[in-house]
Design an enzyme around this catalytic site. Structure first.
Site, PDB file in Angstrom:
ATOM      1  CB  THR A   1     -39.651  20.486 -65.332  1.00 41.70           C
ATOM      2  OG1 THR A   1     -40.465  20.524 -65.043  1.00 41.70           O
ATOM      3  CG2 THR A   1     -39.006  19.668 -64.402  1.00 41.70           C
TER       4      THR A   1
ATOM      5  CD  GLU B   1     -43.118  27.059 -65.009  1.00 45.34           C
ATOM      6  OE1 GLU B   1     -43.176  27.538 -64.231  1.00 45.34           O
ATOM      7  OE2 GLU B   1     -42.294  25.564 -64.611  1.00 45.34           O
TER       8      GLU B   1
ATOM      9  NE  ARG C   1     -41.782  18.391 -64.022  1.00 43.17           N
ATOM     10  CZ  ARG C   1     -43.074  19.033 -62.776  1.00 43.17           C
ATOM     11  NH1 ARG C   1     -43.871  18.208 -62.288  1.00 43.17           N
ATOM     12  NH2 ARG C   1     -42.760  20.356 -62.443  1.00 43.17           N
TER      13      ARG C   1
ATOM     14  CE  LYS D   1     -40.865  26.299 -60.017  1.00 46.27           C
ATOM     15  NZ  LYS D   1     -41.236  25.717 -60.519  1.00 46.27           N
TER      16      LYS D   1
HETATM   17  C1  3PG Z   1     -43.594  22.281 -60.407  1.00 47.95           C
HETATM   18  O1  3PG Z   1     -43.358  22.063 -61.114  1.00 47.95           O
HETATM   19  O2  3PG Z   1     -43.913  23.582 -60.308  1.00 47.95           O
HETATM   20  C2  3PG Z   1     -44.375  22.368 -59.355  1.00 47.95           C
HETATM   21  O3  3PG Z   1     -45.160  20.667 -60.083  1.00 47.95           O
HETATM   22  C3  3PG Z   1     -45.996  23.114 -59.241  1.00 47.95           C
HETATM   23  O4  3PG Z   1     -46.358  22.420 -58.084  1.00 47.95           O
HETATM   24  P1  3PG Z   1     -47.682  22.043 -57.395  1.00 47.95           P
HETATM   25  O5  3PG Z   1     -47.804  20.367 -58.856  1.00 47.95           O
HETATM   26  O6  3PG Z   1     -47.962  21.654 -56.217  1.00 47.95           O
HETATM   27  O7  3PG Z   1     -48.679  22.973 -57.519  1.00 47.95           O
END
Ligand code: 3PG
Length: 211
Positions: free
Chosen positions: A68, A40, A44, A128
Protein backbone atom coordinates in the site's frame (compact mmCIF):
# COMPACT_ATOMS: atom_id res chain seq x y z
CA UNK A 1 18.43 -15.69 -5.21
CA UNK A 2 16.62 -12.66 -6.61
CA UNK A 3 13.47 -11.31 -4.97
CA UNK A 4 11.50 -12.74 -7.88
CA UNK A 5 13.04 -16.17 -7.25
CA UNK A 6 12.07 -15.91 -3.61
CA UNK A 7 8.51 -14.86 -4.44
CA UNK A 8 8.11 -17.85 -6.74
CA UNK A 9 9.61 -20.15 -4.15
CA UNK A 10 7.17 -19.01 -1.43
CA UNK A 11 4.16 -18.80 -3.75
CA UNK A 12 2.22 -16.81 -1.16
CA UNK A 13 2.83 -13.33 0.21
CA UNK A 14 1.00 -12.63 3.47
CA UNK A 15 -0.45 -9.09 3.32
CA UNK A 16 -0.27 -7.69 6.83
CA UNK A 17 -2.00 -4.75 8.50
CA UNK A 18 -0.45 -3.97 11.88
CA UNK A 19 -2.25 -1.50 14.12
CA UNK A 20 0.49 -1.70 16.72
CA UNK A 21 4.18 -2.39 16.12
CA UNK A 22 4.28 -4.49 19.30
CA UNK A 23 2.66 -7.24 17.24
CA UNK A 24 5.38 -7.17 14.58
CA UNK A 25 7.76 -9.70 16.13
CA UNK A 26 5.15 -12.24 17.32
CA UNK A 27 3.66 -12.07 13.83
CA UNK A 28 7.06 -12.52 12.16
CA UNK A 29 7.75 -15.49 14.45
CA UNK A 30 4.45 -17.11 13.45
CA UNK A 31 5.34 -16.66 9.77
CA UNK A 32 8.87 -18.01 10.20
CA UNK A 33 7.74 -20.95 12.36
CA UNK A 34 4.93 -21.64 9.91
CA UNK A 35 7.49 -21.96 7.10
CA UNK A 36 6.69 -18.74 5.24
CA UNK A 37 9.36 -16.15 6.09
CA UNK A 38 7.81 -13.48 3.91
CA UNK A 39 5.46 -10.52 4.39
CA UNK A 40 4.07 -7.42 2.74
CA UNK A 41 3.56 -4.97 5.59
CA UNK A 42 1.07 -2.37 4.43
CA UNK A 43 1.54 1.34 4.92
CA UNK A 44 -2.15 1.60 5.79
CA UNK A 45 -1.25 2.16 9.42
CA UNK A 46 1.28 4.41 11.10
CA UNK A 47 2.83 1.33 12.73
CA UNK A 48 4.09 -0.02 9.40
CA UNK A 49 7.47 1.69 9.37
CA UNK A 50 8.43 0.67 12.90
CA UNK A 51 7.04 -2.83 12.29
CA UNK A 52 9.25 -3.35 9.22
CA UNK A 53 12.24 -1.99 11.14
CA UNK A 54 11.69 -4.45 14.02
CA UNK A 55 11.15 -7.45 11.74
CA UNK A 56 14.20 -6.75 9.59
CA UNK A 57 16.42 -6.36 12.68
CA UNK A 58 15.24 -9.61 14.24
CA UNK A 59 14.82 -11.67 11.06
CA UNK A 60 17.30 -10.25 8.51
CA UNK A 61 16.76 -13.15 6.12
CA UNK A 62 13.01 -12.69 5.95
CA UNK A 63 11.61 -11.33 2.69
CA UNK A 64 9.86 -8.24 4.04
CA UNK A 65 8.39 -5.63 1.75
CA UNK A 66 6.14 -2.62 2.11
CA UNK A 67 2.62 -2.65 0.71
CA UNK A 68 0.00 0.00 0.00
CA UNK A 69 2.84 2.39 -0.85
CA UNK A 70 1.16 5.38 -2.46
CA UNK A 71 4.02 7.84 -2.91
CA UNK A 72 7.78 8.33 -2.98
CA UNK A 73 7.93 9.50 0.65
CA UNK A 74 6.45 6.23 1.87
CA UNK A 75 8.79 4.27 -0.39
CA UNK A 76 11.79 6.13 1.08
CA UNK A 77 10.55 5.49 4.61
CA UNK A 78 10.09 1.79 3.88
CA UNK A 79 13.49 1.34 2.23
CA UNK A 80 15.24 3.31 5.00
CA UNK A 81 14.05 0.79 7.58
CA UNK A 82 15.01 -2.21 5.45
CA UNK A 83 12.02 -3.10 3.27
CA UNK A 84 13.27 -5.24 0.39
CA UNK A 85 10.51 -4.43 -2.07
CA UNK A 86 7.67 -1.99 -2.66
CA UNK A 87 4.10 -2.88 -3.59
CA UNK A 88 1.47 -0.33 -4.62
CA UNK A 89 -2.23 -0.93 -5.23
CA UNK A 90 -2.22 0.98 -8.52
CA UNK A 91 0.22 2.35 -11.05
CA UNK A 92 1.93 5.65 -10.22
CA UNK A 93 4.56 6.85 -12.69
CA UNK A 94 6.52 8.91 -10.15
CA UNK A 95 6.71 6.07 -7.67
CA UNK A 96 7.72 3.50 -10.28
CA UNK A 97 10.32 5.83 -11.80
CA UNK A 98 11.82 6.54 -8.37
CA UNK A 99 12.07 2.84 -7.54
CA UNK A 100 13.58 1.96 -10.92
CA UNK A 101 16.14 4.78 -10.67
CA UNK A 102 17.15 3.55 -7.25
CA UNK A 103 17.17 -0.17 -8.06
CA UNK A 104 14.34 -0.88 -5.66
CA UNK A 105 12.16 -3.85 -6.64
CA UNK A 106 8.67 -2.48 -7.22
CA UNK A 107 5.41 -4.30 -7.94
CA UNK A 108 2.72 -1.80 -8.95
CA UNK A 109 -0.90 -2.84 -9.23
CA UNK A 110 -2.52 -3.20 -12.64
CA UNK A 111 -5.76 -4.64 -13.99
CA UNK A 112 -5.99 -3.44 -17.59
CA UNK A 113 -3.93 -3.88 -20.79
CA UNK A 114 -3.26 -0.11 -20.78
CA UNK A 115 -1.74 -0.32 -17.32
CA UNK A 116 0.38 -3.30 -18.29
CA UNK A 117 1.65 -1.29 -21.27
CA UNK A 118 2.62 1.54 -18.95
CA UNK A 119 4.57 -0.96 -16.89
CA UNK A 120 6.36 -2.25 -19.98
CA UNK A 121 7.80 1.24 -20.50
CA UNK A 122 9.64 0.82 -17.21
CA UNK A 123 10.80 -2.66 -18.13
CA UNK A 124 8.85 -4.20 -15.27
CA UNK A 125 8.44 -7.96 -15.44
CA UNK A 126 6.32 -8.67 -12.35
CA UNK A 127 3.09 -6.82 -11.61
CA UNK A 128 0.54 -6.98 -8.85
CA UNK A 129 -2.94 -7.79 -10.16
CA UNK A 130 -5.27 -6.01 -7.75
CA UNK A 131 -8.04 -6.39 -6.69
CA UNK A 132 -7.81 -9.81 -8.28
CA UNK A 133 -11.20 -11.39 -7.66
CA UNK A 134 -13.13 -8.20 -8.46
CA UNK A 135 -11.35 -7.87 -11.80
CA UNK A 136 -11.98 -11.33 -13.11
CA UNK A 137 -9.33 -13.33 -11.26
CA UNK A 138 -7.49 -16.06 -13.08
CA UNK A 139 -9.56 -15.70 -16.27
CA UNK A 140 -8.41 -12.09 -16.65
CA UNK A 141 -4.79 -13.00 -15.92
CA UNK A 142 -4.96 -15.67 -18.63
CA UNK A 143 -6.39 -13.12 -21.08
CA UNK A 144 -3.68 -10.58 -20.23
CA UNK A 145 -0.97 -13.22 -20.54
CA UNK A 146 -1.77 -13.76 -24.22
CA UNK A 147 -0.46 -10.38 -25.43
CA UNK A 148 1.87 -9.87 -22.46
CA UNK A 149 3.61 -13.20 -22.49
CA UNK A 150 6.68 -12.03 -20.57
CA UNK A 151 4.83 -10.61 -17.59
CA UNK A 152 4.37 -12.46 -14.32
CA UNK A 153 1.49 -11.51 -12.05
CA UNK A 154 1.03 -11.38 -8.31
CA UNK A 155 -2.75 -11.52 -7.86
CA UNK A 156 -4.01 -10.10 -4.58
CA UNK A 157 -7.46 -9.30 -3.26
CA UNK A 158 -10.08 -11.90 -2.45
CA UNK A 159 -7.68 -14.84 -2.49
CA UNK A 160 -8.08 -17.52 0.14
CA UNK A 161 -7.09 -21.09 0.95
CA UNK A 162 -9.70 -22.40 -1.52
CA UNK A 163 -9.28 -20.33 -4.67
CA UNK A 164 -5.49 -20.01 -4.39
CA UNK A 165 -5.11 -23.51 -5.80
CA UNK A 166 -6.38 -22.48 -9.24
CA UNK A 167 -4.16 -19.41 -9.31
CA UNK A 168 -1.05 -21.40 -8.42
CA UNK A 169 -1.54 -23.84 -11.28
CA UNK A 170 -0.88 -21.00 -13.75
CA UNK A 171 2.81 -20.46 -14.39
CA UNK A 172 2.36 -16.74 -15.16
CA UNK A 173 1.54 -16.31 -11.50
CA UNK A 174 4.68 -15.78 -9.50
CA UNK A 175 2.90 -15.74 -6.12
CA UNK A 176 -0.46 -14.82 -4.64
CA UNK A 177 -0.86 -12.08 -2.06
CA UNK A 178 -3.46 -12.36 0.63
CA UNK A 179 -4.46 -11.54 4.14
CA UNK A 180 -6.52 -14.63 4.94
CA UNK A 181 -3.83 -16.27 7.11
CA UNK A 182 -2.82 -13.05 8.88
CA UNK A 183 -6.19 -11.41 9.43
CA UNK A 184 -6.11 -8.15 11.35
CA UNK A 185 -8.52 -9.51 13.97
CA UNK A 186 -6.26 -12.50 14.64
CA UNK A 187 -3.28 -10.19 15.08
CA UNK A 188 -5.16 -7.77 17.32
CA UNK A 189 -6.43 -10.66 19.48
CA UNK A 190 -2.91 -12.09 19.75
CA UNK A 191 -3.91 -15.37 18.12
CA UNK A 192 -0.46 -16.06 16.69
CA UNK A 193 -0.89 -19.82 17.13
CA UNK A 194 -3.91 -19.69 14.80
CA UNK A 195 -1.90 -17.58 12.35
CA UNK A 196 0.93 -20.11 12.43
CA UNK A 197 -1.41 -22.98 11.60
CA UNK A 198 -3.07 -21.02 8.77
CA UNK A 199 0.40 -20.23 7.44
CA UNK A 200 1.34 -23.92 7.59
CA UNK A 201 -1.83 -24.74 5.67
CA UNK A 202 -0.93 -22.16 3.00
CA UNK A 203 2.59 -23.56 2.72
CA UNK A 204 1.25 -27.08 2.25
CA UNK A 205 -1.14 -25.89 -0.49
CA UNK A 206 1.77 -24.30 -2.38
CA UNK A 207 3.75 -27.53 -2.00
CA UNK A 208 0.80 -29.62 -3.15
CA UNK A 209 0.30 -27.53 -6.30
CA UNK A 210 3.85 -26.58 -7.19
CA UNK A 211 5.75 -29.49 -5.71
C1 3PG B 1 -4.11 -5.93 -0.44
O1 3PG B 1 -3.80 -4.96 0.18
O2 3PG B 1 -3.38 -6.36 -1.32
C2 3PG B 1 -5.40 -6.57 -0.15
O3 3PG B 1 -6.12 -5.85 0.80
C3 3PG B 1 -5.32 -7.97 0.30
O4 3PG B 1 -6.50 -8.48 -0.08
P1 3PG B 1 -7.29 -9.55 0.81
O5 3PG B 1 -7.47 -8.90 2.15
O6 3PG B 1 -8.58 -9.77 0.07
O7 3PG B 1 -6.43 -10.78 0.88
Amino acid sequence: MTINDELRKYGVVPVVVLDDSKDALPLAKALVDGGLPCAEVTFRTSAAKEAIHLIVEEYPDMLVGAGTVLNIEQAKDAINVGAKFIVSPGFDDDLVRYCKENNIPVFPGVVTPTEVMKALKYDLKVLKFFPAENYGGLATIKALSAPFNNIQFMPTGGINSKNIKDYLTNNKIIACGGSWMVKKELINEGKFDVIESLVKEAVSIVKEIRG
